[in-house]
Every structure is written in C-alpha cells, then in structure tokens.
Design an enzyme around this catalytic site. Sequence first.
Site, mmCIF file in Angstrom:
data_model
loop_
_atom_site.group_PDB
_atom_site.id
_atom_site.type_symbol
_atom_site.label_atom_id
_atom_site.label_comp_id
_atom_site.label_asym_id
_atom_site.label_seq_id
_atom_site.Cartn_x
_atom_site.Cartn_y
_atom_site.Cartn_z
ATOM 1 N N ASN A 1 -20.423 -26.901 3.468
ATOM 2 C CA ASN A 1 -19.635 -28.046 2.994
ATOM 3 C C ASN A 1 -20.177 -29.368 3.536
ATOM 4 O O ASN A 1 -20.260 -30.361 2.821
ATOM 5 C CB ASN A 1 -18.168 -27.930 3.452
ATOM 6 C CG ASN A 1 -17.445 -26.770 2.815
ATOM 7 O OD1 ASN A 1 -17.970 -26.134 1.909
ATOM 8 N ND2 ASN A 1 -16.240 -26.486 3.294
ATOM 9 N N ASP B 1 -20.008 -21.417 3.688
ATOM 10 C CA ASP B 1 -20.752 -22.347 4.545
ATOM 11 C C ASP B 1 -21.467 -23.409 3.705
ATOM 12 O O ASP B 1 -21.829 -23.174 2.558
ATOM 13 C CB ASP B 1 -21.772 -21.556 5.388
ATOM 14 C CG ASP B 1 -22.248 -22.328 6.600
ATOM 15 O OD1 ASP B 1 -21.630 -23.365 6.933
ATOM 16 O OD2 ASP B 1 -23.246 -21.912 7.208
ATOM 17 N N GLU C 1 -22.875 -4.504 2.324
ATOM 18 C CA GLU C 1 -24.070 -5.095 1.729
ATOM 19 C C GLU C 1 -23.976 -6.607 1.910
ATOM 20 O O GLU C 1 -22.885 -7.179 1.767
ATOM 21 C CB GLU C 1 -24.134 -4.774 0.223
ATOM 22 C CG GLU C 1 -24.333 -3.306 -0.076
ATOM 23 C CD GLU C 1 -25.672 -2.785 0.425
ATOM 24 O OE1 GLU C 1 -26.666 -3.544 0.402
ATOM 25 O OE2 GLU C 1 -25.721 -1.614 0.855
ATOM 26 N N ARG D 1 -26.795 -15.464 8.997
ATOM 27 C CA ARG D 1 -26.232 -14.905 10.238
ATOM 28 C C ARG D 1 -24.753 -14.643 10.017
ATOM 29 O O ARG D 1 -24.142 -15.143 9.072
ATOM 30 C CB ARG D 1 -26.454 -15.855 11.419
ATOM 31 C CG ARG D 1 -25.928 -17.259 11.196
ATOM 32 C CD ARG D 1 -26.114 -18.142 12.439
ATOM 33 N NE ARG D 1 -25.804 -19.525 12.092
ATOM 34 C CZ ARG D 1 -26.699 -20.424 11.682
ATOM 35 N NH1 ARG D 1 -27.975 -20.081 11.561
ATOM 36 N NH2 ARG D 1 -26.323 -21.648 11.379
ATOM 37 N N LEU D 2 -24.180 -13.865 10.954
ATOM 38 C CA LEU D 2 -22.765 -13.478 10.805
ATOM 39 C C LEU D 2 -21.807 -14.501 11.400
ATOM 40 O O LEU D 2 -20.644 -14.551 11.022
ATOM 41 C CB LEU D 2 -22.524 -12.130 11.485
ATOM 42 C CG LEU D 2 -22.770 -10.901 10.628
ATOM 43 C CD1 LEU D 2 -22.495 -9.642 11.450
ATOM 44 C CD2 LEU D 2 -21.863 -10.902 9.406
ATOM 45 N N ARG E 1 -15.462 -28.549 16.917
ATOM 46 C CA ARG E 1 -15.784 -29.681 16.023
ATOM 47 C C ARG E 1 -14.928 -30.910 16.352
ATOM 48 O O ARG E 1 -13.895 -30.789 17.025
ATOM 49 C CB ARG E 1 -15.566 -29.245 14.576
ATOM 50 C CG ARG E 1 -16.555 -28.169 14.185
ATOM 51 C CD ARG E 1 -16.529 -27.895 12.707
ATOM 52 N NE ARG E 1 -17.528 -26.891 12.380
ATOM 53 C CZ ARG E 1 -18.018 -26.691 11.178
ATOM 54 N NH1 ARG E 1 -17.608 -27.423 10.167
ATOM 55 N NH2 ARG E 1 -18.921 -25.762 10.970
ATOM 56 N N ARG F 1 -23.251 -30.119 4.720
ATOM 57 C CA ARG F 1 -24.565 -30.498 4.174
ATOM 58 C C ARG F 1 -24.445 -30.949 2.722
ATOM 59 O O ARG F 1 -25.119 -31.880 2.290
ATOM 60 C CB ARG F 1 -25.540 -29.315 4.303
ATOM 61 C CG ARG F 1 -26.131 -29.193 5.695
ATOM 62 C CD ARG F 1 -26.724 -27.841 5.935
ATOM 63 N NE ARG F 1 -25.688 -26.846 6.165
ATOM 64 C CZ ARG F 1 -25.884 -25.532 6.109
ATOM 65 N NH1 ARG F 1 -27.061 -25.056 5.794
ATOM 66 N NH2 ARG F 1 -24.885 -24.710 6.359
ATOM 67 N N ASN G 1 -15.113 -22.935 15.683
ATOM 68 C CA ASN G 1 -15.001 -24.215 14.977
ATOM 69 C C ASN G 1 -14.068 -25.207 15.684
ATOM 70 O O ASN G 1 -14.057 -26.395 15.356
ATOM 71 C CB ASN G 1 -14.530 -24.012 13.524
ATOM 72 C CG ASN G 1 -15.579 -23.421 12.609
ATOM 73 O OD1 ASN G 1 -15.265 -22.681 11.675
ATOM 74 N ND2 ASN G 1 -16.855 -23.735 12.848
HETATM 75 C C1 IPE Z 1 -19.098 -20.017 10.031
HETATM 76 O O1 IPE Z 1 -19.750 -21.190 9.694
HETATM 77 C C2 IPE Z 1 -17.628 -20.218 10.048
HETATM 78 C C3 IPE Z 1 -16.991 -20.454 8.761
HETATM 79 C C4 IPE Z 1 -17.579 -20.434 7.599
HETATM 80 C C5 IPE Z 1 -15.580 -20.716 8.813
HETATM 81 P P1 IPE Z 1 -20.300 -22.203 10.807
HETATM 82 O O2 IPE Z 1 -20.907 -23.324 10.065
HETATM 83 O O3 IPE Z 1 -19.223 -22.514 11.769
HETATM 84 O O4 IPE Z 1 -21.391 -21.298 11.551
HETATM 85 P P2 IPE Z 1 -22.675 -21.703 12.384
HETATM 86 O O5 IPE Z 1 -22.229 -22.675 13.430
HETATM 87 O O6 IPE Z 1 -23.647 -22.319 11.435
HETATM 88 O O7 IPE Z 1 -23.163 -20.395 12.926
HETATM 89 C C1 IPE Z 2 -18.162 -24.508 6.129
HETATM 90 O O1 IPE Z 2 -18.986 -25.621 6.002
HETATM 91 C C2 IPE Z 2 -16.740 -24.862 6.521
HETATM 92 C C3 IPE Z 2 -16.381 -24.484 7.902
HETATM 93 C C4 IPE Z 2 -17.153 -23.873 8.736
HETATM 94 C C5 IPE Z 2 -15.051 -24.842 8.347
HETATM 95 P P1 IPE Z 2 -19.588 -26.374 7.257
HETATM 96 O O2 IPE Z 2 -18.595 -27.410 7.697
HETATM 97 O O3 IPE Z 2 -20.001 -25.416 8.308
HETATM 98 O O4 IPE Z 2 -20.833 -27.091 6.604
HETATM 99 P P2 IPE Z 2 -22.293 -27.238 7.225
HETATM 100 O O5 IPE Z 2 -22.726 -25.876 7.647
HETATM 101 O O6 IPE Z 2 -22.162 -28.174 8.381
HETATM 102 O O7 IPE Z 2 -23.107 -27.778 6.107
HETATM 103 MG MG MG Z 3 -21.722 -24.435 8.683
#
Ligand code: IPE
Ligand code: IPE
Ligand code: MG
Length: 253
Positions: free
Chosen positions: A32, A30, A218, A205-206, A81, A34, A78
């Site tokens: 990317n 997670d 863990e 979070r999960l 998006r 930001r 996702n």
């Molecule tokens: C979880 O990340 C999904 C992946 C890493 C593929 P998200 O960025 O989609 O999760 P939320 O929306 O913050 O819970």
């Molecule tokens: C993880 O990064 C990649 C996927 C969930 C596909 P994000 O795209 O969720 O990046 P943030 O959380 O918006 O920074």
């Molecule tokens: Mg994310």
Amino acid sequence: MLLLDPKPQAADLAQSLPTVLPRHVAIIMDGNGRWAKRRGQSRSDGHRAGAESVRAIVRMARKVGIETLTLYAFSEQNWARPAGEIQSLFTLLVEFLASERELLRQHQIRLVALGNTDKLPLPARLALRKVIDDTRDHKAMTLGLCLSYGGREDLVQATQALAAQVRAGTLEPGDITESAITRALWTARLGGDPELVIRTSGEQRLSNFLLWESAYAEFVFSDVDWPDFREAQFAGALRTFAGRQRRYGAVAA
Ligand code: IPE
Ligand code: IPE
Ligand code: MG
C-alpha cells in the site's frame, strides 16, 4: 464486431476459474505504501485504496465459493509504525466494518478476528465486537482478519494455555499433539489450514504470518501492489494454485 471487454466483470472471471479451488485462501496484503508513494500520495491514501481491494476480494471469494478467506491486515510488528499511520489504519478498519456489515449479513459471511485484539484502539474493538456478534452464526464463508497478529505470538499464547492446563492437571504432556496445538491457536476459528497463501507487492517472505498453519500451503507471490490486486489478479492466483501438484512429502501419483 467482437469487442473484448478490457476489464472483465467478476462474473466473467468466475467463469474462467479452474474447477479445483482452494478451500482456504490467506493473503498478505502488502505494498500500500509503495503504491501511494509512486503516485506522490500519503501512505494513508495507499491504505484507503487497499481497503477497496479488500472489498473486491471479499466479494469475489464469496462468489466463487472460497470457504475461508484470511487477511493479514495488521501485524504485531506493525505497532512500530508512526502513530498517525496506525491511527489511519484503524479508522479505515472502523469504516470498513460499518460499510460491509450489510454485505456480511446478506451473504452470510462470518467475521473472526485473530490476534492480540485487546491492544486495538477502543473504537476498533467496539466495531469488531459488534460485527463478530452479528455474524457469528453465518455459514457461507469465514472472513478472518488478522489484527495485531503474529504467528510466533500465537504459538506463544497457545503454549502458555496448554502449559497452564498441564499445571492444573487437566492435560498430560503426552496429550500435547499436533491437533491439541492447532486447537489452542487463535486460528482454530478458521476451521483449517490455508491451502493457498498469496503475498502481493513482490516481497517473498512470511513476515510472521500463519507459521504453523502454512506448513503445506502453496505460495503465490504477485508483483502487483495490494491496491492493484483485484478480481483479475485473484483469478490468476487461483489458476496458478490449480496448476500446482501437492505431494505432502509422498511420491506423485
Ligand atoms: C506484513 O507486511 C504485514 C501485513 C501485511 C499486515 P509488512 O509490510 O509489515 O512486512 P515487512 O515489514 O515488509 O516484512
Ligand atoms: C500493507 O502495505 C499494509 C500493512 C502492512 C498494514 P504496507 O503499508 O506494508 O506497504 P509497503 O510495504 O510499505 O509498500
Ligand atoms: Mg509492507
């Protein structure tokens, strides 16, 4: 003169690793978006940088002897998006599969995909099919890619499959045991539950990841965004895992 290399190589890091390693590591990659935003770049640029971290962490996991590495690449949620971002993610997946095919062959890594992969764009489905077929007999490590994956979605499809067997008369309700459910999940192909779940970017979070499988995992939460999560951060998470005491509900020995 003794100069410490500020950027230790993977080989050095492997030496600094604990002796107790998890067999199965799962990662919620997670941050990317930001990461990119902080640099004034597009979210797609962030995903491209994140793909480099995937390359680095797959190599290191194989090198240190992790048996299964499961990566949350795209959740069922996702799909909400913007279309352009989704397209760039699956273009990156196709590029990743093409560039890593040889590595997976050389290092005997088996690729498995987990999720509603029928929903993926055709080029991604074709590329996945090819690499999965190519690597199906590899035994050194399993690389699980969660694509259009959700833990609840997996539990729903497993429940439907078991219910269909009951209706067909091939399964008794009493035979729906923990192991029967485990075997019916997409994740059965991973060969066991994750012992360590890592989430990057500071979120704790999960997000619908491995709900059933992480019952006794863990958790290590890293504040680093995924594009900055490389060998040193992975080694740190493995050391944190080694320092944990796992009790499984019993009393410490
Ligand atoms: C979880 O990340 C999904 C992946 C890493 C593929 P998200 O960025 O989609 O999760 P939320 O929306 O913050 O819970
Ligand atoms: C993880 O990064 C990649 C996927 C969930 C596909 P994000 O795209 O969720 O990046 P943030 O959380 O918006 O920074
Ligand atoms: Mg994310």
